[in-house]
Design a protein around this motif. Structure first.
Motif, short mmCIF file in Angstrom:
data_model
loop_
_atom_site.label_atom_id
_atom_site.label_comp_id
_atom_site.label_asym_id
_atom_site.label_seq_id
_atom_site.Cartn_x
_atom_site.Cartn_y
_atom_site.Cartn_z
N LYS A 1 77.37 24.89 52.82
CA LYS A 1 78.50 24.79 51.90
C LYS A 1 78.87 23.32 51.81
CE LYS A 1 80.49 29.19 53.34
NZ LYS A 1 81.57 29.76 54.15
N VAL A 2 79.17 22.87 50.63
CA VAL A 2 79.61 21.49 50.44
C VAL A 2 80.94 21.54 49.70
CG1 VAL A 2 79.09 19.24 49.42
CG2 VAL A 2 77.22 20.69 50.28
N GLY A 3 81.91 20.77 50.17
CA GLY A 3 83.20 20.75 49.52
C GLY A 3 83.87 19.41 49.68
N ILE A 4 84.93 19.22 48.95
CA ILE A 4 85.71 17.98 49.06
C ILE A 4 87.16 18.37 49.30
CG2 ILE A 4 86.49 15.90 47.87
CD1 ILE A 4 83.91 15.96 46.24
N ILE A 5 87.78 17.75 50.30
CA ILE A 5 89.22 17.98 50.52
C ILE A 5 89.98 16.69 50.20
CG2 ILE A 5 88.81 19.69 52.34
CD1 ILE A 5 89.78 17.52 54.37
N ASP A 6 91.24 16.87 49.83
CA ASP A 6 92.08 15.69 49.67
C ASP A 6 92.74 15.37 51.01
OD1 ASP A 6 94.34 17.29 50.05
OD2 ASP A 6 94.78 17.44 47.91
N GLU A 7 93.53 14.33 51.05
CA GLU A 7 94.09 13.89 52.34
C GLU A 7 95.12 14.86 52.90
OE1 GLU A 7 95.15 10.14 50.51
OE2 GLU A 7 97.24 10.47 51.01
N TYR B 1 89.86 11.17 49.53
CA TYR B 1 89.11 12.43 49.60
C TYR B 1 87.98 12.33 50.64
CZ TYR B 1 91.64 13.17 45.28
OH TYR B 1 92.65 13.29 44.37
N TYR B 2 87.62 13.48 51.17
CA TYR B 2 86.58 13.54 52.20
C TYR B 2 85.65 14.71 51.91
CZ TYR B 2 90.10 10.64 54.46
OH TYR B 2 91.01 9.65 54.73
N VAL B 3 84.35 14.48 52.07
CA VAL B 3 83.37 15.53 51.86
C VAL B 3 83.14 16.28 53.17
CG1 VAL B 3 80.94 16.03 51.29
CG2 VAL B 3 82.19 14.24 50.05
N GLY B 4 83.04 17.59 53.09
CA GLY B 4 82.63 18.41 54.22
C GLY B 4 81.34 19.13 53.91
N ILE B 5 80.42 19.10 54.85
CA ILE B 5 79.17 19.86 54.73
C ILE B 5 79.08 20.81 55.92
CG2 ILE B 5 76.64 19.73 54.64
CD1 ILE B 5 76.92 16.91 53.48
N GLU C 1 71.43 15.48 47.61
CA GLU C 1 71.52 15.80 46.18
C GLU C 1 72.62 16.82 45.91
OE1 GLU C 1 66.74 15.01 45.37
OE2 GLU C 1 67.51 17.07 45.48
N CYS C 2 72.69 17.85 46.77
CA CYS C 2 73.75 18.86 46.62
C CYS C 2 75.12 18.19 46.74
CB CYS C 2 73.61 19.93 47.70
SG CYS C 2 72.07 20.86 47.65
N THR C 3 75.23 17.28 47.71
CA THR C 3 76.50 16.60 47.94
C THR C 3 76.87 15.74 46.72
OG1 THR C 3 75.99 16.55 50.29
CG2 THR C 3 77.73 15.06 49.53
N GLN C 4 75.87 15.03 46.19
CA GLN C 4 76.12 14.19 45.00
C GLN C 4 76.55 15.07 43.83
OE1 GLN C 4 75.92 10.62 44.91
NE2 GLN C 4 77.17 11.18 43.15
N LYS C 5 75.93 16.22 43.71
CA LYS C 5 76.30 17.14 42.62
C LYS C 5 77.78 17.54 42.74
CE LYS C 5 75.18 21.55 40.38
NZ LYS C 5 76.60 21.97 40.32
N VAL C 6 78.19 17.90 43.95
CA VAL C 6 79.59 18.31 44.15
C VAL C 6 80.53 17.14 43.86
CG1 VAL C 6 81.28 19.08 45.87
CG2 VAL C 6 79.02 20.16 45.76
N MET C 7 80.13 15.93 44.28
CA MET C 7 80.98 14.76 44.02
C MET C 7 81.07 14.51 42.51
SD MET C 7 80.36 12.05 47.16
CE MET C 7 78.65 11.70 46.85
N ASP C 8 79.93 14.65 41.81
CA ASP C 8 79.94 14.47 40.35
C ASP C 8 80.80 15.54 39.68
OD1 ASP C 8 78.25 12.34 40.66
OD2 ASP C 8 76.42 13.45 40.14
#
Lengths: 318, 318
Positions: free
Chosen positions: B15-21, B3-7, B48-55
């Protein structure tokens, strides 16, 4: 010291030379190929010529690492296959790189002569030490080679850098390629002569006659007359430069190169063309990339073909 | 699965999100940053926002390989430093990639939003499976990203692909950049509206009023009117496409790409612009590269920014 062989196709003849790792020509010779022989025989003859030059050089054969072949016409640089060799049609379809490797026992590589000349300038000429370079050759044809991140970029069908047929005007001069307004028709040899003759035939005053060899108007004669202050010649070269510069501006915006290098016979007019081209390029290009690019004349001159061909081996073996 | 985070920066929000491969968005969220805080505090908040989305994603944290940040404005993608962030000037000069890595313990990368969107289309959109792609974003601004041999090409000063300021006419429309005839002034949002309004204000008949939201002429309204047969709207989009196509032809000759991908709000007009652009591009480009390129609409739509930003991490970690 390591050495590389360059084989430069031109007309029915070939030039063969060896450069050292600093791009200095150690030895060079030229040979005539017999276009009536079949493809395999021609490759065998080229290999014999190459072996002769290697022998004549008295270099330790193991220090000669590989062979680069530069050829005009259509070809596939990935497979080393010639497709359309204008003056030697019996070579059409021949896998010349593999043929030379089989006979000479050294890795051999093929690319079009404009790409190899671009590599020559990149490694040993005006692009030395840079990473992102566009090289244009202005002669009878107009071609180009693009080196990005230190690598020759060829594109999907190996035509990247073929800038001669960029259309500068939808309703411009007719080009034999079928299109209108191709750059080649303005900044190539014949286009420049044509532009000059249109004005001359209208009776615009010019001192060109003093500079003609065999009565023929050439870019060289126009450049000489311009250098001596002939107003028409100056104007024709200015217009040539201005059109060149407008296309270069687009390339500067698109590719943000460090240098644009202009070679080929027409480039001998030097700043008479490059000066106006630079002004137009700087005017039309976006300021950030415009401030980071230089527009310069190629350095390798008459040896560009040979050093370029050898540089193809350098690029593949470095 | 990796997975990869996009900001994705935009305005004062992110916007913060996570995509799969496979490029699929697993989770996304949006946050507002406080531009009055100092740079370090803003980076801390983004982390912090990114950590929240990952959590919130409930993914194993080790399977999230890295973070990509896409941002408009001036920046250095090699050092990960923001230079000029239009809406959040307190971020100017901040090394945001290093800041996020320090806090979150994952490799982070920065590039401009047009480059990241181009990477998104390259990996997961209209350029999937290709090697040589040019992506153009037509919105308020016009920008582009160039991917050659599977790698984003940035150029000497990271402005490669900035095609909005290619000058299409020496004596063309004035552009705030100081130049004349910039592409953006013709195929960008405001340029299209302006072209439309010039004719409308002259009294050319149009049914545009039916399609206006809040009385405002927009490219969207023009496209809707054109779709319903409004002659003026059709002509304005045709002219837009034709100008776009003429610049694309030069890029086709220079770079011999496999695909040119058009994204951004204006691209929602689809074939109303792309059709005429394709005809002009094919007319003006050299036949060999013209036959090997497709001109298509971007696929990622509203998620282009987020998937693109995450794709920057993919590009750096693959």
């Amino acid at each position: 010291m390591k050495y590389y062989v360059g084989i430069d196709f031109g007309g029915t003849g070939i030039k063969v030379g060896i450069i050292d790792e600093n791009g200095k020509i150690v030895i060079k010779d030229s040979f005539v190929t017999d276009p009536s022989k079949n493809g395999d025989e021609i490759v065998k003859h080229i290999a014999e010529c190459t072996q002769k030059v290697m022998d004549d050089s008295k270099l330790p054969q193991d220090d000669i690492l590989g062979i680069g072949v530069g050829c005009p016409g259509l070809l596939n640089p990935e497979t080393g296959q010639l497709k359309v060799v204008v003056n030697i049609p019996n070579l059409n379809g021949v896998y010349i790189a593999k043929g030379l490797t089989d006979i000479l026992g050294k890795p051999a590589f093929l690319d079009n002569d404009v790409n190899t000349m671009s590599l020559g300038e990149f490694y040993y000429g005006a692009g030395k030490g840079l990473k992102h370079v566009i090289a244009l050759t202005l002669g009878t044809g107009v071609g180009g080679g693009i080196i990005l991140n230190g690598e020759l970029y060829r594109g999907a069908s190996f035509t990247a850098g073929e800038l001669g047929h960029v259309s500068i005007a939808r309703d411009g001069k007719y080009c034999p390629c079928g299109n209108s307004g191709c750059l080649e028709r303005y900044v190539g040899r014949d286009g420049i002569i044509e532009n000059f003759m249109i004005s001359k035939n209208k009776g615009v005053e010019t001192s060109i006659d003093k500079y003609l060899e065999d009565g023929e108007v050439t870019p060289k004669a126009i450049a000489m007359a311009a250098g001596d202050g002939d107003a028409l010649s100056i104007r024709v070269l200015e217009e040539t430069g201005k059109i060149l510069g407008s296309v270069l501006a687009t390339l500067v915006n698109a590719l943000n190169p460090q240098a644009i290098i202009i070679g080929g016979g027409v480039s001998n007019a030097g700043e008479l063309i490059l000066g106006p081209a630079r002004i137009e390029m700087m005017k039309l290009a976006y300021s950030i990339p415009a401030n980071d690019v230089v527009l310069v004349k190629a350095k390798l001159g008459n040896d560009a073909g040979l050093v370029g061909s050898a540089s193809l081996a350098v690029a593949n073996l470095k």
